[in-house]
Design an enzyme around this catalytic site. Structure first.
Site, PDB file in Angstrom:
ATOM      1  N   ASP A  62       0.871  -1.181   0.000  1.00  0.00           N
ATOM      2  CA  ASP A  62       0.000   0.000   0.000  1.00  0.00           C
ATOM      3  C   ASP A  62       0.906   1.228   0.000  1.00  0.00           C
ATOM      4  O   ASP A  62       1.942   1.235   0.682  1.00  0.00           O
ATOM      5  CB  ASP A  62      -0.888  -0.004   1.251  1.00  0.00           C
ATOM      6  CG  ASP A  62      -2.138   0.841   1.077  1.00  0.00           C
ATOM      7  OD1 ASP A  62      -3.242   0.296   1.243  1.00  0.00           O
ATOM      8  OD2 ASP A  62      -2.012   2.069   0.787  1.00  0.00           O
ATOM      9  N   ASN A  63       0.522   2.268  -0.725  1.00  0.00           N
ATOM     10  CA  ASN A  63       1.351   3.494  -0.700  1.00  0.00           C
ATOM     11  C   ASN A  63       0.863   4.475   0.368  1.00  0.00           C
ATOM     12  O   ASN A  63       1.376   5.582   0.467  1.00  0.00           O
ATOM     13  CB  ASN A  63       1.389   4.163  -2.085  1.00  0.00           C
ATOM     14  CG  ASN A  63       0.041   4.724  -2.495  1.00  0.00           C
ATOM     15  OD1 ASN A  63      -0.955   4.589  -1.774  1.00  0.00           O
ATOM     16  ND2 ASN A  63      -0.013   5.356  -3.655  1.00  0.00           N
ATOM     17  N   SER A  71      -1.611   6.294   0.509  1.00  0.00           N
ATOM     18  CA  SER A  71      -2.147   7.569   0.006  1.00  0.00           C
ATOM     19  C   SER A  71      -3.510   7.869   0.622  1.00  0.00           C
ATOM     20  O   SER A  71      -3.927   9.024   0.673  1.00  0.00           O
ATOM     21  CB  SER A  71      -2.260   7.538  -1.523  1.00  0.00           C
ATOM     22  OG  SER A  71      -3.148   6.508  -1.911  1.00  0.00           O
ATOM     23  N   LEU A 108       2.326   1.053  -6.681  1.00  0.00           N
ATOM     24  CA  LEU A 108       2.340   0.005  -7.719  1.00  0.00           C
ATOM     25  C   LEU A 108       2.615   0.548  -9.118  1.00  0.00           C
ATOM     26  O   LEU A 108       2.813  -0.218 -10.060  1.00  0.00           O
ATOM     27  CB  LEU A 108       1.005  -0.748  -7.729  1.00  0.00           C
ATOM     28  CG  LEU A 108       0.717  -1.599  -6.493  1.00  0.00           C
ATOM     29  CD1 LEU A 108      -0.747  -2.014  -6.482  1.00  0.00           C
ATOM     30  CD2 LEU A 108       1.615  -2.813  -6.448  1.00  0.00           C
ATOM     31  N   PHE A 120      -6.883  -4.235  -4.655  1.00  0.00           N
ATOM     32  CA  PHE A 120      -7.767  -3.122  -4.277  1.00  0.00           C
ATOM     33  C   PHE A 120      -7.170  -1.769  -4.662  1.00  0.00           C
ATOM     34  O   PHE A 120      -7.913  -0.814  -4.893  1.00  0.00           O
ATOM     35  CB  PHE A 120      -7.966  -3.079  -2.755  1.00  0.00           C
ATOM     36  CG  PHE A 120      -8.716  -4.245  -2.186  1.00  0.00           C
ATOM     37  CD1 PHE A 120     -10.092  -4.322  -2.298  1.00  0.00           C
ATOM     38  CD2 PHE A 120      -8.048  -5.262  -1.527  1.00  0.00           C
ATOM     39  CE1 PHE A 120     -10.795  -5.390  -1.759  1.00  0.00           C
ATOM     40  CE2 PHE A 120      -8.740  -6.335  -0.993  1.00  0.00           C
ATOM     41  CZ  PHE A 120     -10.113  -6.406  -1.108  1.00  0.00           C
ATOM     42  N   SER A 154     -16.802  -2.542  -9.901  1.00  0.00           N
ATOM     43  CA  SER A 154     -17.877  -1.745  -9.309  1.00  0.00           C
ATOM     44  C   SER A 154     -19.138  -1.855 -10.156  1.00  0.00           C
ATOM     45  O   SER A 154     -19.064  -1.997 -11.387  1.00  0.00           O
ATOM     46  CB  SER A 154     -17.422  -0.289  -9.264  1.00  0.00           C
ATOM     47  OG  SER A 154     -18.514   0.561  -9.004  1.00  0.00           O
ATOM     48  N   TYR A 189     -13.322   7.778 -13.266  1.00  0.00           N
ATOM     49  CA  TYR A 189     -13.190   6.668 -12.312  1.00  0.00           C
ATOM     50  C   TYR A 189     -13.931   5.427 -12.827  1.00  0.00           C
ATOM     51  O   TYR A 189     -13.370   4.324 -12.880  1.00  0.00           O
ATOM     52  CB  TYR A 189     -13.745   7.078 -10.938  1.00  0.00           C
ATOM     53  CG  TYR A 189     -14.119   5.894 -10.086  1.00  0.00           C
ATOM     54  CD1 TYR A 189     -13.141   5.124  -9.474  1.00  0.00           C
ATOM     55  CD2 TYR A 189     -15.454   5.504  -9.935  1.00  0.00           C
ATOM     56  CE1 TYR A 189     -13.476   4.007  -8.725  1.00  0.00           C
ATOM     57  CE2 TYR A 189     -15.796   4.393  -9.196  1.00  0.00           C
ATOM     58  CZ  TYR A 189     -14.806   3.650  -8.596  1.00  0.00           C
ATOM     59  OH  TYR A 189     -15.151   2.542  -7.876  1.00  0.00           O
ATOM     60  N   LYS A 196     -12.653   1.446 -14.237  1.00  0.00           N
ATOM     61  CA  LYS A 196     -13.126   0.105 -13.842  1.00  0.00           C
ATOM     62  C   LYS A 196     -13.483  -0.710 -15.084  1.00  0.00           C
ATOM     63  O   LYS A 196     -13.184  -1.892 -15.162  1.00  0.00           O
ATOM     64  CB  LYS A 196     -14.334   0.211 -12.899  1.00  0.00           C
ATOM     65  CG  LYS A 196     -14.000   0.777 -11.527  1.00  0.00           C
ATOM     66  CD  LYS A 196     -13.056  -0.125 -10.750  1.00  0.00           C
ATOM     67  CE  LYS A 196     -12.545   0.485  -9.467  1.00  0.00           C
ATOM     68  NZ  LYS A 196     -11.402  -0.216  -8.889  1.00  0.00           N
ATOM     69  N   ASN A 227     -22.687  -0.839  -2.884  1.00  0.00           N
ATOM     70  CA  ASN A 227     -22.218   0.256  -2.020  1.00  0.00           C
ATOM     71  C   ASN A 227     -21.776  -0.254  -0.647  1.00  0.00           C
ATOM     72  O   ASN A 227     -22.618  -0.431   0.233  1.00  0.00           O
ATOM     73  CB  ASN A 227     -23.318   1.299  -1.842  1.00  0.00           C
ATOM     74  CG  ASN A 227     -23.485   2.165  -3.065  1.00  0.00           C
ATOM     75  OD1 ASN A 227     -23.689   1.663  -4.169  1.00  0.00           O
ATOM     76  ND2 ASN A 227     -23.391   3.477  -2.879  1.00  0.00           N
ATOM     77  N   LEU A 240     -22.142   8.762   1.374  1.00  0.00           N
ATOM     78  CA  LEU A 240     -23.264   8.986   2.291  1.00  0.00           C
ATOM     79  C   LEU A 240     -22.975   8.566   3.742  1.00  0.00           C
ATOM     80  O   LEU A 240     -23.181   9.351   4.673  1.00  0.00           O
ATOM     81  CB  LEU A 240     -24.489   8.224   1.760  1.00  0.00           C
ATOM     82  CG  LEU A 240     -25.758   8.352   2.586  1.00  0.00           C
ATOM     83  CD1 LEU A 240     -26.245   9.797   2.610  1.00  0.00           C
ATOM     84  CD2 LEU A 240     -26.850   7.431   2.040  1.00  0.00           C
TER      85      LEU A 240
END
Ligand code: UFG
Length: 345
Positions: A33-34, A36, A61, A83, A127, A152, A156, A183, A204
């Site tokens: 993981d970076n 971020s 990555l 992920f 997604s 985005y 995907k 979601n 939300l």
């Protein structure tokens, strides 16, 4: 030990919950993981929950050399759960190239390394955004892929295509499963991991819990004039722990050779649609708090309603979401309380 799994983005929201489930199922986990959008401390929290500290590498990555070095060092990886990606819809409209570089280049680097180092399996975080506003509800996996609403969403779609094309070219040496999430909300029952958005939340659930806690003054409900029973948008909210478990089932399926094609995709939702007002009511029930909200105009790019047909996931994976909408809002609220308590210490 069942096998060794590389989890990219493993300190993030869904990644950390999946790492916990993997460890509890007896897998050895390596995280990259970076940081971020997450904290190193998550690794310690995973250890608190499971009693096992996963190995952690901090890098991006997009760095092909580092990806190669990782696979050269961590030999014998049985599968990857990927992920690591940027995921804010609005931000992707502002910074499309950042999204294309982050999300596409990372996947390409991983797939090249998988081929070079003979890593056989990958689960990809996709997604329901790939469906846009479906013509038919509930939406199943055969629904057409609509033009993406945001960069985005486009990443995907393209990532699914990159996977499909590569897996076909690798001719049986690599298998993949794309999980199309609906979601995800909620948090781990331990209260030790959950979603911690940086800055003002876009989504939300964290907006609701932060408003409940008094960090935000008021929730804006984006539109009550949609063609839905109460006028607000409908989504298929799924508890993050149920979602995490779907990844373990997907990786098990490929490792045990039960997959029916080299590349498969599954809807991961509950099959139920809830409106924004339903979520507010559930939060009020489970937190005992009255939520301060007002209805404002529609948010650009929102689809009106979507929920999953989960028949294929239920039958093929033998997986079904178990937790209710109240489990989701209750755990999200508990997580908010725990986080704030800790910050005050
Ligand atoms: N909403 C509000 N007020 C807010 C935030 C959200 O009313 O402050 C409403 C939205 O209008 C929408 C619903 O709550 O109707 C859910 O919104 P989220 O932002 O939580 O989730 P989205 O469905 O827009 O997006 C999520 C993920 C994306 C993913 C998409 C797929 O954030 O990554 O689901 O549909 F692509």
């Amino acid at each position: 030990m069942k096998g060794k799994i590389l989890v990219t983005g493993g300190t993030g929201y869904i990644g950390s919950h999946t790492v916990v489930e993997l460890i509890e199922q007896g897998y050895e986990v390596v995280i990259v993981d970076n940081l971020s959008n997450s904290e190193r401390e998550v690794v310690d929290r995973i250890e608190k929950i499971t009693g096992v500290k996963p190995k952690f590498y901090e890098f991006d990555l997009k760095d092909q050399l580092k990806v190669d070095q990782l696979f050269a060092t961590e030999t014998g990886i049985n599968g990857i759960i990927h992920f690591a990606a940027s995921k804010a819809v609005g931000e992707s409209v502002q910074m499309p190239l950042v999204y294309y570089r982050n999300n596409l280049v990372s996947l390409v680097n991983l797939l090249e390394a998988m081929q070079k180092y003979n890593v056989p399996n990958i689960v990809f975080s996709s997604s329901c955004t790939v469906y846009g506003q479906p013509d038919k509800l509930p939406v199943d996996e055969s629904a057409p892929i609509k033009p993406a609403e945001s960069p985005y969403g486009y990443t995907k779609q393209v990532c699914e295509n990159i996977l499909r094309d590569s897996i076909r070219a690798f001719a049986g040496s690599v298998h993949g499963i794309a999980l199309r999430y609906f979601n995800p909300i909620g948090a781990h029952p331990s209260g030790l991991i959950g979603e911690l958005p940086r800055g003002v939340p876009n989504n939300l659930m964290p907006y609701i819990t932060q408003t409940g806690y008094g960090i935000r003054e008021q929730l804006s409900v984006f539109g009550d004039d949609y063609n839905t029973p109460d006028g607000s948008c409908i989504r298929d909210y799924i508890h993050v722990v149920d979602l995490a478990k779907a990844h373990i089932v997907a990786i098990n399926r490929m490792i045990s050779g039960k997959n029916k094609a080299d590349f498969e995709m599954f809807n991961i939702g509950t099959g139920n649609g809830y409106s924004v007002f339903d979520i507010i009511k559930s939060f009020e029930r489970t937190s005992g708090k009255k939520l301060n909200y007002k209805v404002v105009g529609r948010r650009a790019g929102d689809i009106e309603q979507i929920w999953a047909d989960t028949t294929i996931a239920n039958n093929e994976l033998g997986w079904k979401a178990q937790l209710t909408i109240d489990d989701m809002t209750r755990s999200a609220w508990q997580w908010e309380l725990n986080c704030r308590e800790k910050m005050q210490k």
